[in-house]
Scaffold this motif. Structure first.
Motif, PDB file in Angstrom:
ATOM      1  N   LEU A 134       0.816  -1.212   0.000  1.00  0.00           N
ATOM      2  CA  LEU A 134       0.000   0.000   0.000  1.00  0.00           C
ATOM      3  C   LEU A 134       0.854   1.269   0.000  1.00  0.00           C
ATOM      4  CD1 LEU A 134      -2.960   0.977   0.117  1.00  0.00           C
ATOM      5  CD2 LEU A 134      -2.833   0.849   2.612  1.00  0.00           C
ATOM      6  N   TRP A 135       2.132   1.145   0.307  1.00  0.00           N
ATOM      7  CA  TRP A 135       2.994   2.315   0.476  1.00  0.00           C
ATOM      8  C   TRP A 135       2.982   3.222  -0.758  1.00  0.00           C
ATOM      9  CZ3 TRP A 135       5.222   5.152   4.031  1.00  0.00           C
ATOM     10  CH2 TRP A 135       6.266   6.015   3.688  1.00  0.00           C
ATOM     11  N   ALA A 136       3.117   2.661  -1.933  1.00  0.00           N
ATOM     12  CA  ALA A 136       3.201   3.474  -3.151  1.00  0.00           C
ATOM     13  C   ALA A 136       1.942   4.309  -3.364  1.00  0.00           C
ATOM     14  CB  ALA A 136       3.445   2.581  -4.365  1.00  0.00           C
ATOM     15  N   GLU A 137       0.815   3.837  -2.854  1.00  0.00           N
ATOM     16  CA  GLU A 137      -0.459   4.524  -3.067  1.00  0.00           C
ATOM     17  C   GLU A 137      -0.748   5.593  -2.020  1.00  0.00           C
ATOM     18  OE1 GLU A 137      -3.617   1.528  -3.715  1.00  0.00           O
ATOM     19  OE2 GLU A 137      -1.959   0.166  -4.184  1.00  0.00           O
ATOM     20  N   VAL A 138      -0.104   5.518  -0.853  1.00  0.00           N
ATOM     21  CA  VAL A 138      -0.475   6.428   0.240  1.00  0.00           C
ATOM     22  C   VAL A 138       0.702   7.195   0.825  1.00  0.00           C
ATOM     23  CG1 VAL A 138      -2.418   4.945   0.884  1.00  0.00           C
ATOM     24  CG2 VAL A 138      -0.234   4.683   2.078  1.00  0.00           C
ATOM     25  N   SER A 139       1.919   6.981   0.326  1.00  0.00           N
ATOM     26  CA  SER A 139       3.099   7.582   0.961  1.00  0.00           C
ATOM     27  C   SER A 139       3.058   9.103   0.981  1.00  0.00           C
ATOM     28  CB  SER A 139       4.381   7.114   0.261  1.00  0.00           C
ATOM     29  OG  SER A 139       4.374   7.480  -1.107  1.00  0.00           O
ATOM     30  N   ASP A 140       2.310   9.698   0.042  1.00  0.00           N
ATOM     31  CA  ASP A 140       2.240  11.165  -0.011  1.00  0.00           C
ATOM     32  C   ASP A 140       1.042  11.724   0.755  1.00  0.00           C
ATOM     33  OD1 ASP A 140       0.360  10.137  -1.725  1.00  0.00           O
ATOM     34  OD2 ASP A 140       0.703  11.602  -3.334  1.00  0.00           O
ATOM     35  N   ARG A 141       0.299  10.861   1.451  1.00  0.00           N
ATOM     36  CA  ARG A 141      -0.878  11.354   2.198  1.00  0.00           C
ATOM     37  C   ARG A 141      -1.068  10.576   3.507  1.00  0.00           C
ATOM     38  NH1 ARG A 141      -6.014   8.681  -0.802  1.00  0.00           N
ATOM     39  NH2 ARG A 141      -4.924   7.131  -2.078  1.00  0.00           N
ATOM     40  N   LEU A 142       0.011  10.336   4.196  1.00  0.00           N
ATOM     41  CA  LEU A 142      -0.053   9.540   5.423  1.00  0.00           C
ATOM     42  C   LEU A 142      -0.851  10.218   6.526  1.00  0.00           C
ATOM     43  CD1 LEU A 142       3.633   8.254   5.574  1.00  0.00           C
ATOM     44  CD2 LEU A 142       1.595   6.982   4.871  1.00  0.00           C
ATOM     45  N   ASP A 143      -1.014  11.558   6.435  1.00  0.00           N
ATOM     46  CA  ASP A 143      -1.763  12.280   7.461  1.00  0.00           C
ATOM     47  C   ASP A 143      -3.249  12.395   7.139  1.00  0.00           C
ATOM     48  OD1 ASP A 143       0.479  12.747   9.109  1.00  0.00           O
ATOM     49  OD2 ASP A 143       1.108  14.391   7.794  1.00  0.00           O
ATOM     50  N   LYS A 144      -3.663  11.868   5.982  1.00  0.00           N
ATOM     51  CA  LYS A 144      -5.087  11.862   5.626  1.00  0.00           C
ATOM     52  C   LYS A 144      -5.815  10.785   6.437  1.00  0.00           C
ATOM     53  CE  LYS A 144      -4.840  14.928   2.236  1.00  0.00           C
ATOM     54  NZ  LYS A 144      -5.521  16.254   2.325  1.00  0.00           N
ATOM     55  N   PRO A 145      -7.120  10.942   6.651  1.00  0.00           N
ATOM     56  CA  PRO A 145      -7.861   9.938   7.437  1.00  0.00           C
ATOM     57  C   PRO A 145      -7.883   8.573   6.754  1.00  0.00           C
ATOM     58  CG  PRO A 145      -9.132  11.968   7.202  1.00  0.00           C
ATOM     59  CD  PRO A 145      -7.971  12.080   6.277  1.00  0.00           C
ATOM     60  N   GLY A 146      -7.837   7.512   7.546  1.00  0.00           N
ATOM     61  CA  GLY A 146      -7.922   6.161   7.009  1.00  0.00           C
ATOM     62  C   GLY A 146      -9.223   5.922   6.271  1.00  0.00           C
ATOM     63  N   GLY A 147     -10.279   6.616   6.693  1.00  0.00           N
ATOM     64  CA  GLY A 147     -11.585   6.469   6.066  1.00  0.00           C
ATOM     65  C   GLY A 147     -11.664   7.083   4.684  1.00  0.00           C
ATOM     66  N   SER A 148     -10.615   7.812   4.261  1.00  0.00           N
ATOM     67  CA  SER A 148     -10.630   8.444   2.936  1.00  0.00           C
ATOM     68  C   SER A 148     -10.196   7.481   1.842  1.00  0.00           C
ATOM     69  CB  SER A 148      -9.704   9.667   2.927  1.00  0.00           C
ATOM     70  OG  SER A 148      -8.343   9.278   3.068  1.00  0.00           O
ATOM     71  N   LEU A 149      -9.702   6.299   2.217  1.00  0.00           N
ATOM     72  CA  LEU A 149      -9.226   5.328   1.243  1.00  0.00           C
ATOM     73  C   LEU A 149     -10.386   4.527   0.655  1.00  0.00           C
ATOM     74  CD1 LEU A 149      -6.141   3.926   3.198  1.00  0.00           C
ATOM     75  CD2 LEU A 149      -6.144   5.672   1.405  1.00  0.00           C
ATOM     76  N   SER A 150     -10.147   3.910  -0.493  1.00  0.00           N
ATOM     77  CA  SER A 150     -11.149   3.025  -1.090  1.00  0.00           C
ATOM     78  C   SER A 150     -11.279   1.766  -0.247  1.00  0.00           C
ATOM     79  CB  SER A 150     -10.733   2.641  -2.515  1.00  0.00           C
ATOM     80  OG  SER A 150      -9.610   1.762  -2.469  1.00  0.00           O
ATOM     81  N   GLY A 151     -12.324   0.973  -0.522  1.00  0.00           N
ATOM     82  CA  GLY A 151     -12.559  -0.237   0.267  1.00  0.00           C
ATOM     83  C   GLY A 151     -11.378  -1.193   0.239  1.00  0.00           C
ATOM     84  N   GLY A 152     -10.834  -1.413  -0.970  1.00  0.00           N
ATOM     85  CA  GLY A 152      -9.694  -2.324  -1.090  1.00  0.00           C
ATOM     86  C   GLY A 152      -8.462  -1.790  -0.379  1.00  0.00           C
ATOM     87  N   GLN A 153      -8.242  -0.473  -0.472  1.00  0.00           N
ATOM     88  CA  GLN A 153      -7.119   0.135   0.231  1.00  0.00           C
ATOM     89  C   GLN A 153      -7.315   0.052   1.740  1.00  0.00           C
ATOM     90  OE1 GLN A 153      -7.339   3.990  -1.696  1.00  0.00           O
ATOM     91  NE2 GLN A 153      -5.453   3.581  -2.859  1.00  0.00           N
ATOM     92  N   GLN A 154      -8.549   0.253   2.196  1.00  0.00           N
ATOM     93  CA  GLN A 154      -8.827   0.151   3.629  1.00  0.00           C
ATOM     94  C   GLN A 154      -8.526  -1.252   4.150  1.00  0.00           C
ATOM     95  OE1 GLN A 154     -12.626   1.598   5.000  1.00  0.00           O
ATOM     96  NE2 GLN A 154     -12.536   3.421   3.713  1.00  0.00           N
ATOM     97  N   GLN A 155      -8.856  -2.283   3.351  1.00  0.00           N
ATOM     98  CA  GLN A 155      -8.578  -3.643   3.799  1.00  0.00           C
ATOM     99  C   GLN A 155      -7.069  -3.881   3.873  1.00  0.00           C
ATOM    100  OE1 GLN A 155      -9.778  -5.670   5.696  1.00  0.00           O
ATOM    101  NE2 GLN A 155     -11.061  -7.147   4.603  1.00  0.00           N
ATOM    102  N   ARG A 156      -6.320  -3.359   2.902  1.00  0.00           N
ATOM    103  CA  ARG A 156      -4.863  -3.493   2.967  1.00  0.00           C
ATOM    104  C   ARG A 156      -4.287  -2.672   4.121  1.00  0.00           C
ATOM    105  NH1 ARG A 156      -2.671  -1.913  -2.467  1.00  0.00           N
ATOM    106  NH2 ARG A 156      -4.786  -1.206  -2.974  1.00  0.00           N
ATOM    107  N   LEU A 157      -4.933  -1.535   4.451  1.00  0.00           N
ATOM    108  CA  LEU A 157      -4.520  -0.758   5.623  1.00  0.00           C
ATOM    109  C   LEU A 157      -4.721  -1.588   6.899  1.00  0.00           C
ATOM    110  CD1 LEU A 157      -3.601   1.913   6.920  1.00  0.00           C
ATOM    111  CD2 LEU A 157      -6.003   2.648   6.906  1.00  0.00           C
ATOM    112  N   CYS A 158      -5.822  -2.313   6.965  1.00  0.00           N
ATOM    113  CA  CYS A 158      -6.077  -3.168   8.132  1.00  0.00           C
ATOM    114  C   CYS A 158      -5.058  -4.307   8.216  1.00  0.00           C
ATOM    115  CB  CYS A 158      -7.496  -3.725   8.088  1.00  0.00           C
ATOM    116  SG  CYS A 158      -8.770  -2.451   8.308  1.00  0.00           S
ATOM    117  N   ILE A 159      -4.626  -4.807   7.058  1.00  0.00           N
ATOM    118  CA  ILE A 159      -3.584  -5.832   7.052  1.00  0.00           C
ATOM    119  C   ILE A 159      -2.262  -5.228   7.522  1.00  0.00           C
ATOM    120  CG2 ILE A 159      -2.212  -7.337   5.542  1.00  0.00           C
ATOM    121  CD1 ILE A 159      -4.807  -7.764   3.895  1.00  0.00           C
ATOM    122  N   ALA A 160      -1.967  -4.005   7.074  1.00  0.00           N
ATOM    123  CA  ALA A 160      -0.754  -3.320   7.539  1.00  0.00           C
ATOM    124  C   ALA A 160      -0.797  -3.136   9.053  1.00  0.00           C
ATOM    125  CB  ALA A 160      -0.616  -1.965   6.842  1.00  0.00           C
ATOM    126  N   ARG A 161      -1.958  -2.764   9.580  1.00  0.00           N
ATOM    127  CA  ARG A 161      -2.113  -2.598  11.034  1.00  0.00           C
ATOM    128  C   ARG A 161      -1.892  -3.915  11.762  1.00  0.00           C
ATOM    129  NH1 ARG A 161      -7.766  -0.268  12.414  1.00  0.00           N
ATOM    130  NH2 ARG A 161      -8.417  -2.440  12.207  1.00  0.00           N
TER     131      ARG A 161
END
Length: 258
Positions: A134-161
């Protein structure tokens, strides 16, 4: 066969209701094991018992043993919170903290555990997001809310967590059921990468997905209305889908029921 998880004669109850009957199975390290079967057969209940998540339901209890590297996770001296740190869980629907930043979502578990070193937290956040592809897709917006991501990105964020706390095992309860086909493929590719470092157990209703991502497959079934779910068989995925040992398994994967 080396065993990372060894389940022996596991019975699971919710109050007086006997939900799962005498499950015995082994999960080898650095592999993907898929649980398949019709709704209500106990596969998610078994999954949740592997890190004591089912205990959050009042009246839930188990009989039998769940061993992680030979140690019984249900032994009286074992802390269930520590079990859940060692055996992480990714749920059916993405559940990031919606107003918390992407970075803070990833390291939430570490902060909860008392880690405060910002440099260390930032390094772990980057490593975990890279690990979740997920890094390549979010590295420039790490301070944006997690809820701003798409569903698939949110699931990968949960895997990262989940991997940020460096668990030994990852449990996934239908992680793609709420996702579109492209996001599903991304998660499946990620599972293939993660098994190099983690032992993974996934519950899925998608038999094609089980065939694509898993090394072994366990088929669960109900033996009648009001009866507990049971493990019918577990074997190498290729064998389960090409030459299962039980007629009920063949009936299920061929679409005759379920």
């Amino acid at each position: 066969m080396a065993k990372r998880i060894d389940v022996k004669d596991l019975n699971i109850f919710y109050g007086k209701f006997h939900a799962v009957d005498r499950v015995t199975l082994a999960v080898p390290p650095r592999s993907v094991t898929a649980f398949i079967g019709p709704s209500g057969c106990g596969k998610s209940t078994v999954l949740r018992s592997l890190n004591r998540m089912h205990e959050v339901t009042p009246g839930a209890r188990v009989e039998g043993k769940v061993l992680l590297d030979g140690e019984d996770i249900y032994a009286s001296a074992v802390d269930p919170v520590e079990v859940r740190r060692t055996i992480g869980m990714v749920f059916q629907r993405p559940n990031p903290f919606p107003t918390m930043s992407i970075r803070d979502n990833v390291v939430a578990g570490l902060r909860l555990g008392g880690m405060r070193n910002k440099k260390q937290l930032d390094e772990i956040a980057e490593r975990s997001l890279r690990g979740a592809n997920l890094w390549a897709e979010v590295s420039d917006r790490l301070d944006k809310p997690g809820g701003s991501l798409s569903g698939g990105q949110q699931q990968r964020l949960c895997i990262a967590r989940a991997i940020a706390v460096q668990p030994d095992v990852l449990l996934m309860d239908e992680p793609c059921s709420a996702l579109d086909p492209i996001s599903t493929l991304a998660i499946e590719d990620l599972i293939g990468e993660l098994k190099k470092d983690y032992t993974i157990v996934i519950v899925t209703h998608n038999m094609q997905q089980a065939a694509r991502v898993s090394d072994q497959t366990a088929f669960f079934n109900l033996h009648g209305v009001g009866q507990p779910g049971r493990l019918v068989e577990i074997d190498d995925t290729e064998k389960i889908f090409s030459n299962p040992g039980q007629q009920a398994t063949e009936d299920y994967i061929s679409g005759r029921f379920g």
